[in-house]
Design a protein around this motif. Structure first.
Motif, short mmCIF file in Angstrom:
data_model
loop_
_atom_site.label_atom_id
_atom_site.label_comp_id
_atom_site.label_asym_id
_atom_site.label_seq_id
_atom_site.Cartn_x
_atom_site.Cartn_y
_atom_site.Cartn_z
N VAL A 1 0.83 -1.21 0.00
CA VAL A 1 0.00 0.00 0.00
C VAL A 1 0.86 1.26 0.00
O VAL A 1 0.60 2.21 -0.76
N LYS A 2 1.88 1.29 0.83
CA LYS A 2 2.72 2.48 0.94
C LYS A 2 3.53 2.73 -0.33
O LYS A 2 3.73 3.87 -0.74
N ASN B 1 2.50 1.94 -3.32
CA ASN B 1 1.53 2.50 -4.26
C ASN B 1 1.25 3.97 -3.99
O ASN B 1 1.11 4.78 -4.92
N GLU B 2 1.15 4.33 -2.72
CA GLU B 2 0.95 5.75 -2.37
C GLU B 2 2.09 6.60 -2.94
O GLU B 2 1.85 7.68 -3.52
N THR C 1 -11.37 -0.54 3.96
CA THR C 1 -10.45 -0.89 2.88
C THR C 1 -10.89 -2.21 2.23
O THR C 1 -11.86 -2.83 2.66
N GLN D 1 -8.77 8.81 1.01
CA GLN D 1 -8.18 7.49 0.87
C GLN D 1 -9.00 6.71 -0.14
O GLN D 1 -10.22 6.89 -0.24
N TYR E 1 -8.48 0.76 -1.62
CA TYR E 1 -7.38 -0.16 -1.38
C TYR E 1 -6.65 0.13 -0.05
O TYR E 1 -5.75 -0.61 0.34
N GLU F 1 -5.10 3.16 0.42
CA GLU F 1 -4.01 4.09 0.11
C GLU F 1 -4.44 5.53 0.36
O GLU F 1 -5.46 5.98 -0.17
#
Length: 532
Positions: A57-58, A60-61, A290, A520, A523, A525
């Motif tokens: 996730v991080k 992708n952010e 999420t 957010q 997902y 993110e």
């Protein structure tokens, strides 16, 4: 003596004067920094911007903050929207996509982005030398698998730049969710080279295609400035942001709390369980649902007895697990995928809550002996450890409602992310309790994880029947048939139980009063460009 006394007094006064000045200047500096830019504690950042070895996730952010793709997914509706391609056409046979690059698509240095840039990007991204595990999702492209396995050259892959503004991609077979795959941040445009590989050293040499560009990296702090050449720059809420990252990912949440309490950061997510109630009282906590699911995965090579897996499933009490965790952090789930992406293919409930008597009977059939330890592993962290401890406790309590003298002898071990990946890859565990997350908006994103060829199939599940169903789904042009294959694939997973979904993860985001906007996506993110 008097003279010495005066010297000492004067020295103390001078020190106090200078100390006062230093404190005042420090406070002024801190206030100045906080007024000019918001600091988001992202937790961890990828070592490389070239390729990724997991779905994170991080990561992708971070990629979304810096780069943009042909298309993107709306963060609220999950609809596909035009990105660097302003429009596209799909052929009648649904196998050819023609993308038209927008005229105002530019790199951060002002150079025009062309179809040739995408051609080069895909050539490097799909190369076996790049070693990006996520390109598995792009195997629908004609010739991709042969090129990625080193059997052919890229000119055999059906990706072609016709002119500066036109890119054509042809598939092996129709794929209704191909645009959703292209909206994954892993496939956002960037130059694949040493600069992206060693981004913390070469960030000023990178050409960015997204909302921000990196202008400074030092001591765990990244400065982002709005990319004035980004085609959607008006949608970017802040001109400058800072990202705080921690090299010790295992303790990132604890560090974030300390930094938040000292006003060093303004935003962070998922605080330690011991701090959640205190932080909620501040009224600056936002709760997001999420698509990330906590599940129990079996090492199919070690836990091969289906009766044991059935017993664990029937002894799993999702409601008790949720009740014993901090409020609103998790929600029970009785299917493999959340209802929001099931479409019409998958029934509402494929699982039920604990049935201790049936579970105990299956445990007896398995011949399990309590002298046999079951190694349950997880990624180290206070929340993960608590959920594992509660899960073990609830399993054995359910067993003891039938027989007070029986229990499963669990051995619980937590590992940092790097070591956990090795443990899972090498199969040095019996059960793993952790998260899985889809990468695009379709149930196939989940179902394909359990294909025997998938790089994300870490628990060694292998079923010829299941593989054939997945193959049939991919190659079917009939909606009714696809629905039938979907249902049969889910039913096969229920029968074989390589994984047991338990609960949906909810993100708790802590924000200081200066934050007026933050979004957010489903997902989990945080949308960095939405922070204001």
């Amino acid at each position: 003596m008097n003279k010495l006394y005066k010297v000492i007094i004067n020295t103390i006064i001078i020190c106090l004067m200078f100390t006062g000045c230093v404190e005042k200047k420090t406070k002024e500096f801190q206030t100045s920094v906080k007024n000019n830019s918001i600091t988001y504690a992202i937790g961890t950042v990828p070592e490389s911007l070239t390729a990724s070895q997991d779905r994170n996730v991080k990561t992708n952010e971070f990629l979304k903050a810096l780069f943009s793709g042909l298309v993107y997914e709306d963060d609220k509706t999950m609809e596909i929207k035009p990105g660097l391609a302003e429009r596209w056409e799909v052929s009648k046979d649904k196998m050819q996509y023609t993308f038209h690059i927008r005229d105002n698509a530019m790199w951060s240095d002002g150079q025009k982005i062309t179809a040739q840039d995408f051609y080069v990007f895909f050539k490097e991204m799909l190369s076996p030398q790049t070693n990006n595990v996520n390109v598995y999702d792009l195997r629908y492209i004609y010739g991709e698998e042969a090129y990625n396995s080193g059997k052919t050259s890229f000119d055999k892959v059906a990706i072609n730049a016709i002119d500066d503004n036109t890119l054509i991609i042809r598939l092996n077979s129709p794929c209704d969710y191909f645009l959703s795959i292209l909206s994954e941040p892993q496939f956002f445009l960037r130059e694949i080279n040493r600069n992206t590989d060693k981004w913390q050293e070469n960030y000023l040499k990178i050409k960015y295609s997204g909302p921000f560009r990196i202008t400074y990296v030092s001591q765990g702090l990244i400065t982002l400035k709005k990319n004035s050449n980004y085609f959607m720059k008006d949608s970017v809420k802040s001109n400058e942001l800072k990202l705080k990252f921690y090299n010790d990912g295992e303790n990132a949440s604890a560090y974030s709390v300390t930094d938040f309490d000292s006003n060093s950061i303004d935003i962070f997510s998922n605080p330690p369980t011991t701090e959640i109630n205190r932080l909620k009282q501040s009224n600056h906590v936002k709760n997001f649902s999420t698509l990330s699911i906590y599940a129990l995965s079996f090492n199919m090579n070690k836990v091969s007895d289906i009766n044991f897996r059935k017993a664990i499933n029937l002894l799993t009490s999702r409601n008790k697990l949720v009740q014993n965790m901090p409020k609103e952090t998790i929600s029970p789930i009785y299917n493999f995928v959340p209802s929001s992406i099931r479409q019409n293919y998958i029934g509402a409930n494929m699982f039920k809550d604990a049935v201790p008597l049936e579970g105990f009977e299956d445990l007896k059939k398995s011949g399990y002996d309590s002298d046999n330890k079951i190694l349950l592993v997880y990624e180290e962290g206070t929340f993960n450890r608590k959920i594992c401890e509660n899960y073990i406790d609830s399993i054995n309590k359910n067993i003891q409602t039938v027989d007070k003298n029986k229990k499963i002898n669990f051995e619980l071990k937590g590992y940092n992310k790097s070591n956990l990946c090795k443990i899972l890859k090498n199969g040095d565990y019996d059960m793993f309790l952790g998260e899985y997350n889809i990468s695009f908006n379709n149930p196939m994103s989940f179902l394909e994880m359990f294909s025997s060829k998938s790089p994300f199939n870490l628990n060694k599940y292998s079923s010829v029947v299941y593989d054939n169903l997945i193959y049939s789904m991919i190659n079917s042009n009939n909606a009714n048939k696809s629905s039938e294959y979907y249902y049969k694939a889910i039913k096969q997973l229920v029968d074989d139980l390589p994984v047991i979904p338990m609960c949906i993860k909810n993100n708790i985001v802590c924000m200081s009063p200066i934050i007026s906007e933050l979004n957010q996506n489903p997902y989990g993110e945080i949308i960095i460009s939405s922070i204001k």
